[in-house]
Design a protein around this motif. Structure first.
Motif, short mmCIF file in Angstrom:
data_model
loop_
_atom_site.label_atom_id
_atom_site.label_comp_id
_atom_site.label_asym_id
_atom_site.label_seq_id
_atom_site.Cartn_x
_atom_site.Cartn_y
_atom_site.Cartn_z
N ILE A 1 0.83 -1.29 0.09
CA ILE A 1 -0.09 -0.05 0.17
C ILE A 1 0.81 1.37 -0.03
O ILE A 1 2.01 1.20 0.63
N ILE A 2 0.41 2.15 -0.72
CA ILE A 2 1.37 3.34 -0.81
C ILE A 2 0.35 4.68 0.05
O ILE A 2 -0.80 4.73 0.03
N ALA A 3 1.24 5.17 1.13
CA ALA A 3 0.45 5.84 2.08
C ALA A 3 0.80 7.23 1.24
O ALA A 3 1.56 7.90 0.96
N LYS B 1 9.97 5.86 1.44
CA LYS B 1 9.53 5.11 2.27
C LYS B 1 7.94 5.13 2.34
O LYS B 1 7.40 5.14 3.64
N ALA B 2 7.31 5.33 1.24
CA ALA B 2 6.22 5.63 1.28
C ALA B 2 5.22 4.25 1.19
O ALA B 2 4.05 4.13 1.11
N ILE B 3 5.89 3.09 0.68
CA ILE B 3 5.18 1.91 0.57
C ILE B 3 5.16 0.75 1.59
O ILE B 3 6.44 0.69 2.17
N CYS C 1 8.61 -2.35 -5.51
CA CYS C 1 8.19 -1.10 -5.28
C CYS C 1 8.68 -0.60 -3.79
O CYS C 1 9.41 0.37 -3.91
N LEU C 2 8.54 -1.38 -3.00
CA LEU C 2 8.70 -1.07 -1.58
C LEU C 2 10.28 -0.76 -1.39
O LEU C 2 10.63 0.31 -1.01
N GLU C 3 11.07 -1.59 -2.07
CA GLU C 3 12.58 -1.38 -1.94
C GLU C 3 12.93 -0.11 -2.40
O GLU C 3 13.93 0.45 -1.79
#
Ligand SMILES: Cc1cc2nc3c(=O)[nH]c(=O)nc-3n(C[C@H](O)[C@H](O)[C@H](O)COP(=O)(O)O)c2cc1C
Ligand code: SF4
Ligand code: SF4
Ligand code: SF4
Ligand code: FES
Ligand code: FES
Lengths: 597, 121
Positions: free
Chosen positions: A543-545, A592-594, A585-587
């Motif tokens: 999830i993207i914040a 660090k939005a994911i 994507c998270l990496e």
């Protein structure tokens, strides 16, 4: 054997061999010749030292310098520096063996400190392909003593008084089994060794056979003398080529010395041993299936009684013991049953070999006195979980066993306590799990194994375990339903009560045991469609914040399936339907939005 | 076919050559026993050490033999490995020197400097 000033012991166990220890051995031989000291220094190939994760391992005596993770290109330096100039190559020493720049003795290193090596006494110390080295460390002394000084009943009495119990799983008192077989009527009796070792992650028996094959041969001959048998069979899986080769060499050498065959040591006692190779089906480790397989039939269990002690191989009285059980026999005869019984707990005597695996720093083989705690094994010997993760549980007893949760880490390990905790000793596989392991997933792993290995002879096991696996599978995929836990429990109860052999009877144990200690994890999967450990892929969401996303678009470029979309200045979003949860994507997100949840 | 006596002989003979691998917790005293060592009188040295170890009940001390150490003119050579300490090499040994090494170095931890290879050089 010639006298050498220095002995280079190179592990040729399966672990180190797969990381090119033979190549290292040959390089040593080449370099010793090159430096003209091949007449002074000997290269010996041994069995497993236990610290397989640090392999290939090379120990140089007399200093007992413990070199780990040795590469062929390091050999020249060791020869030049250590063997020619007498300066140990500190850079290659296993870090824990040096203290203030000096070599510590191996027995003071954490990994070995708490260990007591009985079954593994010769592993790593002798060359298993040289019978003389086995004889040097009291080999065939026990057999000689039995044949010349003790009556068969006296041998059985010694084994009974030692308190030794079967190391193959069930823990049946070994002396009693010998007595039953001795008392059974029959013109011919057999002595068999179970070296099928089918538990995933287990390699205790393999290491004993690779590192000290004569210890099993000698014990089988003693068993033959005690029960009145003259023919032995070792049932070993064909996937253990090194063990098979060393056993064949050992049998031939023992025959040459007249320690197997006719009229052993001139006492009139005859005993010989043959190998039988198994194809590696787990169920063939079950005793009746194993004997059927030796007879050349399909390896399927049959109902007991009659027990093999009365009606076993070819319908004759048969003694069947596990490799490690046999490996304890000679020290018991040599040191006395009281010595053995002085180790361990009230009902579990002696030591037990465990294969440490999973999330643990020192994977490998350890032998500890019964009654040692799980904490000592995992933290003191095993060095804890890697990357500072928290220990969650340990599985013992393989697919028939269960887990010991972190809050039971201080219980002493023996047959009784493990059973009381809903697990079992089993053959010695010990798989460590940390906070990232999902217990539903673990239960599923073991059940997949039993479904694959069920021989199919009886319905509860063949069909019942499949139904259980289906339920577990849908729970881990987020498709679990209310009532699934109860359905699992009912199935488990029925299978345990009605399966023909112990494979089926114990197959539900991993599920029952994880349910006992981690029921909330099952519930989280079923009710909240969440995997608390974050292990079940299907239940993960990336999830993207919105508040953190700077709309840079980097994630969208990384995504292999174009699941991320967005426009400049507005937060990006992930299409959950398309996302394959690869984590790329998270990496890559610089802000660090994911997050994963 | 081997007899009991043969077995015992194999045991002794092989043990002499490999017991320097056994048990590393205690002190190990290693005596050079190749041809030149024996010619120089290593056997009485070995016997003296074994006797001294036995007399003092040093159960965690291992006496082992080794082959050519490569310094024939300094034989008989005795090496002492105490756990956690650097190896000490004693040269040109004889039975009475050997006894002193057991008493002072092995039992009390005091290296007998006079006999070490350093003193010789
Ligand atoms: C499915 C199944 C697999 C087994 N696999 C093994 C095995 O690989 N090795 C083993 O020694 N015992 C195994 N056993 C236990 C044997 O049936 C038997 O109890 C054991 O070999 C007896 O030896 P022990 O008394 O020395 O332990 C297995 C049992 C079952 C039910
Ligand atoms: S319980 Fe399973 S493995 Fe055992 S006999 Fe039945 S089907 Fe075969
Ligand atoms: S990489 Fe991070 S900041 Fe950039 S668009 Fe993706 S989520 Fe937003
Ligand atoms: S986890 Fe992988 S598939 Fe899912 S959105 Fe991120 S990059 Fe794409
Ligand atoms: S296989 Fe080499 S240490 Fe285990
Ligand atoms: S033979 Fe003794 S040092 Fe060489």
């Amino acid at each position: 054997m010639k006298m050498y000033r220095s002995h280079i012991m190179i592990c040729r166990g399966t672990g180190c061999t797969s990381s090119s220890s033979e190549q290292i051995a040959q390089e040593f031989e080449k370099q010793l010749k090159l430096h003209g000291i091949d007449e002074e220094v000997i290269v010996e190939r041994t069995g497993c030292f236990g610290l397989c994760a640090l392999g290939p391992i090379v120990i140089v005596y007399p200093e007992a310098a413990f070199y780990s993770l040795v590469k062929p290109e390091d050999v020249e330096e060791i020869v030049k520096e250590h063997l020619v100039k007498g300066r140990v190559v500190k850079r290659l020493l296993y870090a824990e063996t040096i203290e203030e720049d000096r070599i510590k003795s191996l027995n003071q290193v954490n990994f070995y400190k708490k260990q007591v090596r009985v079954a593994l006494r010769n592993c790593g110390i002798i060359n298993p392909e040289n019978i003389d080295e086995y004889i040097a460390f009291d080999g065939y002394k026990a057999l000689a003593r039995c044949l010349t000084e003790l009556k068969p009943e006296e041998v059985i009495d010694i084994v009974k008084r030692s308190g030794l119990r079967g190391r193959g799983g069930a823990g049946f008192p070994t002396g009693l089994k010998w007595e039953f077989t001795a008392k059974a009527q029959g013109d011919m009796k057999y002595v068999c060794c179970n070296a099928d070792e089918g538990d995933p992650g287990a390699f205790m028996d393999r290491s004993i056979l690779e590192g000290d094959p004569h210890s099993v041969l000698e014990a089988m001959a003693i068993a033959g003398y005690a029960v009145g048998g003259s023919q032995g069979y070792i049932y070993v899986r064909a996937e253990y080529p090194i063990a098979v080769k060393r056993l064949s060499i050992a049998i031939n050498q023992a025959r040459e010395y007249g320690l197997l065959g006719k009229n052993i040591l001139g006492t009139g006692f005859d005993f010989d041993i043959e190998l039988r190779l198994g194809a590696g089906a787990f169920v063939c480790g079950e005793e009746t299936a194993l004997l059927a397989s030796i007879e050349g039939q399909r390896g399927m269990p049959r109902p007991r009684p009659p027990f093999p002690a009365n009606k076993g191989l070819f319908g004759k009285p048969t003694l069947l013991n596990n490799v490690e059980t046999y490996a304890n026999i000679c020290p018991i005869i040599n040191n006395g049953p009281e010595w053995f019984a002085s180790m361990g707990t009230e009902k579990s005597k002696g030591t037990k070999v465990f294969a440490l695996g999973g999330k643990i720093n020192h994977t490998g083989l350890v032998e500890i006195p019964m009654g040692t705690t799980m904490r000592e094994i995992i933290y003191e010997i095993g060095g804890g979980c890697p990357n500072g993760k928290a220990f969650k549980a340990a599985q013992t007893g393989g697919p028939s066993g269960g887990c010991i949760p972190a809050d039971k880490i201080d219980v002493p390990i023996d047959y009784e306590t493990l059973t009381a905790l809903g697990s079992m000793m089993g053959s010695g596989g010990l798989i460590v799990m940390d906070e990232d392991n999902c217990m539903v997933d673990i239960a599923k792993f073991f059940l997949e194994f039993t479904v694959d290995e069920s021989c199919g002879k009886c319905t509860p096991c063949r069909e019942g375990t499949k139904r259980m696996l289906e339920i577990l599978d849908r729970i881990t995929k987020g498709k679990g339903q209310e009532g699934d836990i109860e359905r699992l429990e009912t199935l488990a109860k029925n299978i345990k009560a009605s399966a023909l052999c112990a494979l089926g009877q114990t197959a539900p144990n991993p599920v029952l045991s994880t349910l006992q200690y981690f029921r909330d994890e099952y519930e989280a999967h079923i009710r909240d469609k969440k995997c608390p450990a974050g292990a079940c892929q299907a239940l993960l969401q990336y999830i993207i914040a919105e508040d953190k996303c700077k709309a840079c678009g980097i994630c969208a470029k990384q995504c292999p399936v174009s699941a991320i979309s967005g426009k400049p200045k507005t937060p990006y979003v992930i299409d959950q339907g398309k996302c394959i949860k690869c984590g790329a994507c998270l990496e890559k997100c610089p802000f660090k939005a994911i997050s994963r949840g | 076919m081997k007899t009991l006596k043969d077995l015992e002989e194999i045991r002794k003979r092989t043990l002499d050559t490999i017991n320097l691998r056994k048990d590393q917790s205690g002190t190990r005293i290693v005596v050079g026993m190749a041809t030149c060592g024996i010619a120089a009188g290593a056997r009485p040295v070995l016997l003296a050490i074994m006797e001294e170890v036995e007399k003092n009940d040093l159960s965690d001390v291992i006496v082992a033999q080794t082959g050519c150490i490569g310094m024939c003119k300094l034989e008989p050579i005795v090496e002492v490995y105490r756990p956690g300490e650097e190896k000490v090499t004693y040269v040109k040994m004889n039975p009475s020197k050997a006894k002193r090494v057991v008493n002072e170095h092995v039992m009390q931890g005091k290296v007998v400097q006079d006999y070490t290879i350093g003193a010789e050089e």
